[in-house]
Design an enzyme around this catalytic site. Structure first.
Site, PDB file in Angstrom:
ATOM      1  N   SER A  22       0.908  -1.217  -0.008  1.00  8.13           N
ATOM      2  CA  SER A  22      -0.292   0.060   0.024  1.00  8.13           C
ATOM      3  C   SER A  22       0.780   1.377  -0.062  1.00  8.13           C
ATOM      4  O   SER A  22       2.095   1.309   0.326  1.00  8.13           O
ATOM      5  CB  SER A  22      -1.145   0.040   1.290  1.00  8.13           C
ATOM      6  OG  SER A  22      -0.247   0.192   2.534  1.00  8.13           O
ATOM      7  N   SER A  88      -9.837  11.003   6.726  1.00  6.86           N
ATOM      8  CA  SER A  88      -9.677  12.300   7.040  1.00  6.86           C
ATOM      9  C   SER A  88      -8.217  12.644   7.249  1.00  6.86           C
ATOM     10  O   SER A  88      -7.394  11.634   7.744  1.00  6.86           O
ATOM     11  CB  SER A  88     -10.639  12.754   8.276  1.00  6.86           C
ATOM     12  OG  SER A  88     -10.229  11.756   9.326  1.00  6.86           O
ATOM     13  N   TYR A  89      -7.843  13.867   6.901  1.00  7.49           N
ATOM     14  CA  TYR A  89      -6.232  14.051   6.858  1.00  7.49           C
ATOM     15  C   TYR A  89      -5.726  14.587   8.211  1.00  7.49           C
ATOM     16  O   TYR A  89      -6.325  15.543   8.740  1.00  7.49           O
ATOM     17  CB  TYR A  89      -5.790  14.976   5.815  1.00  7.49           C
ATOM     18  CG  TYR A  89      -4.412  15.454   5.784  1.00  7.49           C
ATOM     19  CD1 TYR A  89      -3.327  14.613   5.804  1.00  7.49           C
ATOM     20  CD2 TYR A  89      -4.108  16.801   5.758  1.00  7.49           C
ATOM     21  CE1 TYR A  89      -2.137  14.957   5.737  1.00  7.49           C
ATOM     22  CE2 TYR A  89      -2.898  17.286   5.780  1.00  7.49           C
ATOM     23  CZ  TYR A  89      -1.744  16.172   5.761  1.00  7.49           C
ATOM     24  OH  TYR A  89      -0.412  16.512   5.874  1.00  7.49           O
ATOM     25  N   ALA A  90      -4.986  13.858   8.979  1.00  6.33           N
ATOM     26  CA  ALA A  90      -4.233  14.427  10.237  1.00  6.33           C
ATOM     27  C   ALA A  90      -3.052  15.356   9.942  1.00  6.33           C
ATOM     28  O   ALA A  90      -1.934  14.765   9.489  1.00  6.33           O
ATOM     29  CB  ALA A  90      -3.968  13.293  11.215  1.00  6.33           C
ATOM     30  N   GLU A  94       2.505  12.501  13.467  1.00  7.84           N
ATOM     31  CA  GLU A  94       2.585  11.522  14.343  1.00  7.84           C
ATOM     32  C   GLU A  94       3.249  12.243  15.809  1.00  7.84           C
ATOM     33  O   GLU A  94       4.015  12.851  15.781  1.00  7.84           O
ATOM     34  CB  GLU A  94       3.378  10.424  14.060  1.00  7.84           C
ATOM     35  CG  GLU A  94       3.011   9.575  12.673  1.00  7.84           C
ATOM     36  CD  GLU A  94       4.045   8.641  12.243  1.00  7.84           C
ATOM     37  OE1 GLU A  94       5.121   8.201  12.923  1.00  7.84           O
ATOM     38  OE2 GLU A  94       3.893   8.143  11.342  1.00  7.84           O
ATOM     39  N   ASP A 133      -2.707  -2.192  18.539  1.00  9.60           N
ATOM     40  CA  ASP A 133      -1.485  -1.608  17.943  1.00  9.60           C
ATOM     41  C   ASP A 133      -1.182  -0.141  18.387  1.00  9.60           C
ATOM     42  O   ASP A 133      -0.763   0.482  17.489  1.00  9.60           O
ATOM     43  CB  ASP A 133      -1.137  -1.940  16.459  1.00  9.60           C
ATOM     44  CG  ASP A 133       0.339  -1.838  16.037  1.00  9.60           C
ATOM     45  OD1 ASP A 133       1.270  -1.733  17.062  1.00  9.60           O
ATOM     46  OD2 ASP A 133       0.620  -1.835  14.891  1.00  9.60           O
ATOM     47  N   LYS A 135       0.283   2.923  19.616  1.00 12.48           N
ATOM     48  CA  LYS A 135       1.622   3.551  19.767  1.00 12.48           C
ATOM     49  C   LYS A 135       1.849   4.807  19.249  1.00 12.48           C
ATOM     50  O   LYS A 135       0.911   5.113  18.431  1.00 12.48           O
ATOM     51  CB  LYS A 135       2.643   2.350  19.102  1.00 12.48           C
ATOM     52  CG  LYS A 135       2.529   2.327  17.743  1.00 12.48           C
ATOM     53  CD  LYS A 135       3.406   1.448  17.155  1.00 12.48           C
ATOM     54  CE  LYS A 135       3.142   1.272  15.493  1.00 12.48           C
ATOM     55  NZ  LYS A 135       4.159   0.453  14.825  1.00 12.48           N
ATOM     56  N   ASN A 138       1.081   5.547  15.776  1.00 12.22           N
ATOM     57  CA  ASN A 138      -0.248   5.312  14.956  1.00 12.22           C
ATOM     58  C   ASN A 138      -1.352   6.609  15.714  1.00 12.22           C
ATOM     59  O   ASN A 138      -2.646   6.465  15.452  1.00 12.22           O
ATOM     60  CB  ASN A 138      -0.763   4.260  15.358  1.00 12.22           C
ATOM     61  CG  ASN A 138      -0.133   3.036  14.542  1.00 12.22           C
ATOM     62  OD1 ASN A 138       0.125   3.302  13.418  1.00 12.22           O
ATOM     63  ND2 ASN A 138      -0.304   1.815  15.107  1.00 12.22           N
ATOM     64  N   ASP A 151      -4.582   3.494  11.850  1.00  8.02           N
ATOM     65  CA  ASP A 151      -4.087   2.147  11.440  1.00  8.02           C
ATOM     66  C   ASP A 151      -4.914   1.085  12.541  1.00  8.02           C
ATOM     67  O   ASP A 151      -4.282   0.545  13.419  1.00  8.02           O
ATOM     68  CB  ASP A 151      -2.852   2.212  11.985  1.00  8.02           C
ATOM     69  CG  ASP A 151      -1.931   0.975  11.298  1.00  8.02           C
ATOM     70  OD1 ASP A 151      -2.668   0.160  10.756  1.00  8.02           O
ATOM     71  OD2 ASP A 151      -0.674   0.671  11.254  1.00  8.02           O
ATOM     72  N   THR A 180       3.249  -4.156  18.023  1.00  7.79           N
ATOM     73  CA  THR A 180       4.900  -3.738  17.992  1.00  7.79           C
ATOM     74  C   THR A 180       5.277  -3.927  19.343  1.00  7.79           C
ATOM     75  O   THR A 180       4.944  -3.870  20.709  1.00  7.79           O
ATOM     76  CB  THR A 180       4.773  -1.956  17.840  1.00  7.79           C
ATOM     77  OG1 THR A 180       3.992  -1.848  16.699  1.00  7.79           O
ATOM     78  CG2 THR A 180       6.211  -1.540  17.744  1.00  7.79           C
TER      79      THR A 180
HETATM   80  P1  ATP Z   1       2.432   0.287   9.366  1.00  6.10           P
HETATM   81  O1  ATP Z   1       2.302   0.909  10.746  1.00  6.10           O
HETATM   82  O2  ATP Z   1       1.006  -0.106   8.688  1.00  6.10           O
HETATM   83  O3  ATP Z   1       3.554  -0.496   8.792  1.00  6.10           O
HETATM   84  P2  ATP Z   1       3.096   3.055   8.405  1.00  6.10           P
HETATM   85  O4  ATP Z   1       3.510   3.213   9.908  1.00  6.10           O
HETATM   86  O5  ATP Z   1       4.063   3.342   7.571  1.00  6.10           O
HETATM   87  O6  ATP Z   1       2.628   1.613   8.148  1.00  6.10           O
HETATM   88  P3  ATP Z   1       0.711   3.609   7.227  1.00  6.10           P
HETATM   89  O7  ATP Z   1      -0.664   3.767   7.811  1.00  6.10           O
HETATM   90  O8  ATP Z   1       1.135   2.971   5.912  1.00  6.10           O
HETATM   91  O9  ATP Z   1       1.705   3.565   8.425  1.00  6.10           O
HETATM   92  O10 ATP Z   1       0.957   5.224   6.794  1.00  6.10           O
HETATM   93  C1  ATP Z   1       1.911   5.778   5.992  1.00  6.10           C
HETATM   94  C2  ATP Z   1       2.197   7.004   6.489  1.00  6.10           C
HETATM   95  O11 ATP Z   1       0.955   7.813   5.936  1.00  6.10           O
HETATM   96  C3  ATP Z   1       2.526   7.211   7.824  1.00  6.10           C
HETATM   97  O12 ATP Z   1       3.587   8.432   8.122  1.00  6.10           O
HETATM   98  C4  ATP Z   1       1.309   7.786   8.391  1.00  6.10           C
HETATM   99  O13 ATP Z   1       1.542   8.719   9.506  1.00  6.10           O
HETATM  100  C5  ATP Z   1       0.776   8.705   7.359  1.00  6.10           C
HETATM  101  N1  ATP Z   1      -0.700   8.416   7.578  1.00  6.10           N
HETATM  102  C6  ATP Z   1      -1.463   7.505   7.375  1.00  6.10           C
HETATM  103  N2  ATP Z   1      -2.878   7.903   7.503  1.00  6.10           N
HETATM  104  C7  ATP Z   1      -2.835   9.351   7.583  1.00  6.10           C
HETATM  105  C8  ATP Z   1      -3.708  10.037   7.956  1.00  6.10           C
HETATM  106  N3  ATP Z   1      -5.082   9.924   8.071  1.00  6.10           N
HETATM  107  N4  ATP Z   1      -3.222  11.546   7.830  1.00  6.10           N
HETATM  108  C9  ATP Z   1      -2.112  11.853   7.744  1.00  6.10           C
HETATM  109  N5  ATP Z   1      -1.077  10.919   7.714  1.00  6.10           N
HETATM  110  C10 ATP Z   1      -1.484   9.938   7.560  1.00  6.10           C
END
Ligand code: ATP
Length: 294
Positions: A22, A88-90, A94, A133, A135, A138, A151, A180
């Site tokens: 993904s 929705s965009y955060a 993190e 999960d 942390k 997330n 996540d 984790t």
């Molecule tokens: P995983 O924990 O599943 O191995 P990851 O920590 O890289 O993967 P993903 O969920 O694949 O996380 O997201 C990839 C990136 O996109 C991360 O840096 C995450 O913080 C960011 N991201 C995911 N969802 C959002 C969101 N809704 N708004 C802003 N950033 C996001």
């Protein structure tokens, strides 16, 4: 989720992150200019990695959540090759980044963000869900710096399926290690089923990390991390705030039924009554201005 949308309704601005099957991109709705994070999954790779059921479960779970402290699934659609989850965009990234940047956070910030996490976990437990999960990587932060938990790849329902439908092999698979290493609760390490209290253990690890800057069971060797978790072997710096120390000690309890916040110990009402939260106005938290991050 409301009106129908498709890939052509969005303009990709940049990649936020990628893994094997993904990619998460920042995109904007061409009509409204509103920004979203879109998780784009490659169907062939998802199937090849044996993650088809997991992805569908994740979508099912996230589409049920309507709460200010969770990332929201706004739209979902697919084309021949890909699945699209429009989230929705955060905008502020993190929580992990802030802990690393400031080394640890002020007591005021820890109180505020822990309180938001408590409300989020209370809601999850009302939905009979466990995140599994939780942390700081997330825990995303919105434009207004409120918590947006993301996540749900490891999340599951805490409601038992009918025993007639569940084979022992399925049970073992459901209870297999997910999450984790540094945040995983002891019951998961010994193959027992997770419950809402499992997320409370992770919450204890996160409070410690926000106060101290590192996780309580950290070790370069994963085997040693697991050993420390099973033994609940962690050290608290002597300078740590007494209420924080007490709260952590009541969450990092090996017996999941004896964690503050578990059903047996007065549930979330008892957790919210802990002196660490004395200044928290629980009813107004989503509308409050978060303290400056430091
Ligand atoms: P995983 O924990 O599943 O191995 P990851 O920590 O890289 O993967 P993903 O969920 O694949 O996380 O997201 C990839 C990136 O996109 C991360 O840096 C995450 O913080 C960011 N991201 C995911 N969802 C959002 C969101 N809704 N708004 C802003 N950033 C996001």
């Amino acid at each position: 989720m409301s009106e129908e949308k498709g890939p052509d309704d969005f303009l990709v601005l940049r990649v936020l992150g990628e893994d094997e099957d993904s990619t998460v991109v920042l995109a904007k709705d061409i009509r409204t200019n509103k920004k979203y994070a879109i998780k784009i999954l490659d169907k062939t790779k998802v199937i090849k990695n044996g993650k088809w059921d997991q992805v569908n479960k994740e979508k099912q779970i996230i589409s049920k959540l309507y709460h200010p402290f969770f990332v929201k699934l706004e739209y979902s659609f697919k084309d021949d090759k890909r699945l699209f989850f429009v989230l929705s965009y955060a905008a502020n990234g993190e929580l992990e980044w802030y802990i690393q940047h400031y080394h640890c956070l002020s007591k005021e910030c820890v109180q505020f963000y822990t309180a938001e996490l408590v409300l989020a976990l209370e809601y999850l437990s009302e939905c009979d869900l466990v995140h599994r999960d939780l942390k700081p990587a997330n825990i995303l932060l919105s434009e207004e710096m409120h918590v947006q938990i993301s996540d749900f790849g490891a999340a599951k329902s805490t409601v038992q399926e009918s025993p007639l439908n569940v084979s022992p092999a399925h049970d073992q698979l459901e209870n297999a290690f997910v999450g984790t290493a540094e945040y995983v609760p002891p019951e998961v390490l010994i193959g027992k089923a997770s419950s809402s209290s499992s997320d409370l253990w992770s919450l204890g690890c996160i409070i410690y990390q926000m106060m101290v800057g590192s996780t309580p069971f950290y070790d370069p060797n994963e085997y040693h991390i697991f050993h420390k978790i099973i033994e609940c072997d962690y050290q608290v710096p002597s300078a740590m705030d007494n209420d924080a120390k007490d709260l952590i000690s009541k969450l990092l309890v090996v017996d999941s039924n004896k964690r503050l916040g578990s059903k047996n110990l007065g549930g979330f009402h008892a957790l919210k009554g802990h002196p660490f939260f004395a200044n928290i106005n629980w009813k107004n938290l989503p509308n409050e201005m978060p303290p400056a991050m430091k």
